[in-house]
Scaffold this motif. Structure first.
Motif, PDB file in Angstrom:
ATOM      1  N   LEU A   1       2.427  -9.185  -6.107  1.00  0.00           N
ATOM      2  CA  LEU A   1       3.221  -8.061  -5.578  1.00  0.00           C
ATOM      3  C   LEU A   1       3.146  -8.038  -4.055  1.00  0.00           C
ATOM      4  N   ALA A   2       1.966  -8.266  -3.518  1.00  0.00           N
ATOM      5  CA  ALA A   2       1.803  -8.228  -2.057  1.00  0.00           C
ATOM      6  C   ALA A   2       2.628  -9.319  -1.380  1.00  0.00           C
ATOM      7  N   VAL A   3       2.797 -10.443  -2.075  1.00  0.00           N
ATOM      8  CA  VAL A   3       3.567 -11.542  -1.481  1.00  0.00           C
ATOM      9  C   VAL A   3       5.066 -11.373  -1.729  1.00  0.00           C
ATOM     10  N   PHE A   4       5.443 -11.062  -2.966  1.00  0.00           N
ATOM     11  CA  PHE A   4       6.868 -11.093  -3.325  1.00  0.00           C
ATOM     12  C   PHE A   4       7.546  -9.723  -3.386  1.00  0.00           C
ATOM     13  N   SER A   5       6.743  -8.639  -3.317  1.00  0.00           N
ATOM     14  CA  SER A   5       7.364  -7.315  -3.397  1.00  0.00           C
ATOM     15  C   SER A   5       6.589  -6.349  -2.495  1.00  0.00           C
ATOM     16  N   ARG A   6       6.343  -6.834  -1.282  1.00  0.00           N
ATOM     17  CA  ARG A   6       5.426  -6.156  -0.372  1.00  0.00           C
ATOM     18  C   ARG A   6       5.722  -4.668  -0.110  1.00  0.00           C
ATOM     19  N   PRO A   7       6.961  -4.300   0.303  1.00  0.00           N
ATOM     20  CA  PRO A   7       7.197  -2.884   0.613  1.00  0.00           C
ATOM     21  C   PRO A   7       6.935  -1.970  -0.583  1.00  0.00           C
ATOM     22  N   TRP A   8       7.371  -2.408  -1.749  1.00  0.00           N
ATOM     23  CA  TRP A   8       7.168  -1.593  -2.955  1.00  0.00           C
ATOM     24  C   TRP A   8       5.675  -1.492  -3.280  1.00  0.00           C
ATOM     25  N   PHE A   9       4.972  -2.611  -3.156  1.00  0.00           N
ATOM     26  CA  PHE A   9       3.529  -2.634  -3.441  1.00  0.00           C
ATOM     27  C   PHE A   9       2.786  -1.656  -2.523  1.00  0.00           C
ATOM     28  N   ILE A  10       3.120  -1.707  -1.233  1.00  0.00           N
ATOM     29  CA  ILE A  10       2.445  -0.826  -0.277  1.00  0.00           C
ATOM     30  C   ILE A  10       2.769   0.643  -0.572  1.00  0.00           C
ATOM     31  N   GLN A  11       4.045   0.894  -0.809  1.00  0.00           N
ATOM     32  CA  GLN A  11       4.473   2.260  -1.080  1.00  0.00           C
ATOM     33  C   GLN A  11       3.803   2.845  -2.332  1.00  0.00           C
ATOM     34  N   GLN A  12       3.744   2.066  -3.401  1.00  0.00           N
ATOM     35  CA  GLN A  12       3.244   2.589  -4.675  1.00  0.00           C
ATOM     36  C   GLN A  12       1.731   2.495  -4.843  1.00  0.00           C
ATOM     37  N   PHE A  13       1.100   1.546  -4.187  1.00  0.00           N
ATOM     38  CA  PHE A  13      -0.322   1.303  -4.472  1.00  0.00           C
ATOM     39  C   PHE A  13      -1.273   1.486  -3.289  1.00  0.00           C
ATOM     40  N   LEU A  14      -0.742   1.549  -2.062  1.00  0.00           N
ATOM     41  CA  LEU A  14      -1.661   1.606  -0.917  1.00  0.00           C
ATOM     42  C   LEU A  14      -1.431   2.787   0.025  1.00  0.00           C
ATOM     43  N   ASP A  15      -0.175   3.114   0.262  1.00  0.00           N
ATOM     44  CA  ASP A  15       0.170   4.152   1.241  1.00  0.00           C
ATOM     45  C   ASP A  15      -0.482   5.499   0.977  1.00  0.00           C
ATOM     46  N   SER A  16      -0.727   6.230   2.041  1.00  0.00           N
ATOM     47  CA  SER A  16      -1.237   7.605   1.974  1.00  0.00           C
ATOM     48  C   SER A  16      -2.401   7.690   0.992  1.00  0.00           C
ATOM     49  N   THR A  17      -2.285   8.456  -0.089  1.00  0.00           N
ATOM     50  CA  THR A  17      -3.415   8.552  -1.024  1.00  0.00           C
ATOM     51  C   THR A  17      -3.255   7.642  -2.242  1.00  0.00           C
ATOM     52  N   ARG A  18      -2.222   6.792  -2.231  1.00  0.00           N
ATOM     53  CA  ARG A  18      -1.944   5.973  -3.419  1.00  0.00           C
ATOM     54  C   ARG A  18      -3.099   5.032  -3.787  1.00  0.00           C
ATOM     55  N   TRP A  19      -3.869   4.567  -2.820  1.00  0.00           N
ATOM     56  CA  TRP A  19      -4.957   3.620  -3.079  1.00  0.00           C
ATOM     57  C   TRP A  19      -5.996   4.186  -4.055  1.00  0.00           C
ATOM     58  N   VAL A  20      -6.044   5.521  -4.127  1.00  0.00           N
ATOM     59  CA  VAL A  20      -6.972   6.163  -5.063  1.00  0.00           C
ATOM     60  C   VAL A  20      -6.685   5.699  -6.495  1.00  0.00           C
ATOM     61  N   GLY A  21      -5.404   5.517  -6.799  1.00  0.00           N
ATOM     62  CA  GLY A  21      -5.020   5.064  -8.137  1.00  0.00           C
ATOM     63  C   GLY A  21      -5.556   3.679  -8.456  1.00  0.00           C
ATOM     64  N   LEU A  22      -5.522   2.799  -7.466  1.00  0.00           N
ATOM     65  CA  LEU A  22      -6.046   1.436  -7.693  1.00  0.00           C
ATOM     66  C   LEU A  22      -7.550   1.483  -7.956  1.00  0.00           C
ATOM     67  N   ILE A  23      -8.238   2.347  -7.210  1.00  0.00           N
ATOM     68  CA  ILE A  23      -9.684   2.499  -7.446  1.00  0.00           C
ATOM     69  C   ILE A  23      -9.917   3.007  -8.872  1.00  0.00           C
ATOM     70  N   GLY A  24      -9.111   3.988  -9.269  1.00  0.00           N
ATOM     71  CA  GLY A  24      -9.225   4.534 -10.630  1.00  0.00           C
ATOM     72  C   GLY A  24      -9.024   3.449 -11.675  1.00  0.00           C
ATOM     73  N   VAL A  25      -8.018   2.635 -11.467  1.00  0.00           N
ATOM     74  CA  VAL A  25      -7.722   1.549 -12.412  1.00  0.00           C
ATOM     75  C   VAL A  25      -8.870   0.534 -12.436  1.00  0.00           C
ATOM     76  N   PHE A  26      -9.444   0.258 -11.278  1.00  0.00           N
ATOM     77  CA  PHE A  26     -10.579  -0.676 -11.214  1.00  0.00           C
ATOM     78  C   PHE A  26     -11.767  -0.149 -12.019  1.00  0.00           C
ATOM     79  N   ILE A  27     -11.922   1.172 -12.021  1.00  0.00           N
ATOM     80  CA  ILE A  27     -13.029   1.764 -12.781  1.00  0.00           C
ATOM     81  C   ILE A  27     -12.730   1.717 -14.284  1.00  0.00           C
ATOM     82  N   LEU A  28     -11.474   1.988 -14.648  1.00  0.00           N
ATOM     83  CA  LEU A  28     -11.113   2.053 -16.068  1.00  0.00           C
ATOM     84  C   LEU A  28     -10.962   0.681 -16.732  1.00  0.00           C
ATOM     85  N   THR A  29     -10.583  -0.322 -15.936  1.00  0.00           N
ATOM     86  CA  THR A  29     -10.272  -1.631 -16.511  1.00  0.00           C
ATOM     87  C   THR A  29     -11.385  -2.267 -17.361  1.00  0.00           C
ATOM     88  N   PRO A  30     -12.640  -2.292 -16.904  1.00  0.00           N
ATOM     89  CA  PRO A  30     -13.664  -2.921 -17.748  1.00  0.00           C
ATOM     90  C   PRO A  30     -13.792  -2.231 -19.098  1.00  0.00           C
TER      91      PRO A  30
END
Ligand code: CTP
Ligand code: MG
Length: 192
Positions: free
Chosen positions: A143-172
């Motif tokens: 996503l970072a390579v081929f869909s960068r703006p969308w990736f940043i908007q949905q997964f990194l911008d503002s408070t969105r990164w919190v979701g990735l952390i949440g997913v990292f905790i839930l994944t195992p």
């Protein structure tokens, strides 16, 4: 930030990543005797990827993940869902992102197998950490390579990164549950 806000973002992030949680486990059902590496070995004399990475699993898993993503779009379509539940602003972007997420999971899984073979791990040998996160890292990289703006908007911008952390905790936890189910119903040789 409120706990509830963090939870909502995590659920949204998890929803957007759902095709990866479909494509990776369903690859098991489509696994066949056509290894992606064609049985070839690397310069160290060991298999490039091994028999656990087959064309059947790669193609079948990816297509199932894409199908799942399209069904998700039908579910969310015509509702008042915010952009954080959508795979993009237009059809092309939606299809592209679903494909990247679905394929990215098995791409990450393949890269992990490459390194597992180099480290002399036999097929199916559990490597804690790598086994759980290879697919998410694979998706994030694609996503970072081929869909960068969308990736940043949905997964990194503002408070969105919190979701990735949440997913990292839930994944195992999800990974473990899926593998135990796979083992119990007899499609996985080992419960991990
Ligand atoms: N599978 C496949 N093709 C893929 C991914 C998975 O055929 N691209 C199937 C294989 O039958 C594999 C099973 O799904 O054995 C479980 O996948 P995974 O745990 O990723 O593979 P392992 O057997 O553990 O192999 P490796 O050690 O390379 O991870
Ligand atoms: Mg495995």
């Amino acid at each position: 930030m409120l706990v509830t806000e963090a939870l909502v973002i995590t659920v949204q992030t998890m929803w957007l990543l759902l095709p990866l949680f479909i494509s990776n486990p369903t690859a098991v059902f489509f696994g066949n005797d056509k290894p992606i590496d064609g049985g070839r070995t690397w310069r160290d004399g060991k298999r490039i990827l091994g028999d656990g990475k087959s064309w059947g699993g790669l193609i079948g898993g990816t297509l199932t993940g894409i199908l799942g993503g399209l069904i998700m779009v039908l579910i969310i379509h015509n509702t008042s869902a915010s952009q954080y539940w959508l795979f993009g602003n237009n059809t092309l972007q939606v299809v592209k992102n679903i494909c990247l997420i679905s394929f990215g999971a098995l791409f990450g899984d393949m890269i992990a197998s490459f390194f597992k073979r180099r480290a002399n791990f036999k097929r199916g040998k559990a490597v804690p950490g790598l086994d759980q996160y290879d697919m998410i890292v694979g998706v994030c990289v694609l996503l970072a390579v081929f869909s960068r703006p969308w990736f940043i908007q949905q997964f990194l911008d503002s408070t969105r990164w919190v979701g990735l952390i949440g997913v990292f905790i839930l994944t195992p936890i999800l990974h473990r549950v899926a593998n135990i189910i796979g083992y119990k119903i007899g499609i996985k040789q080992v419960p991990w």
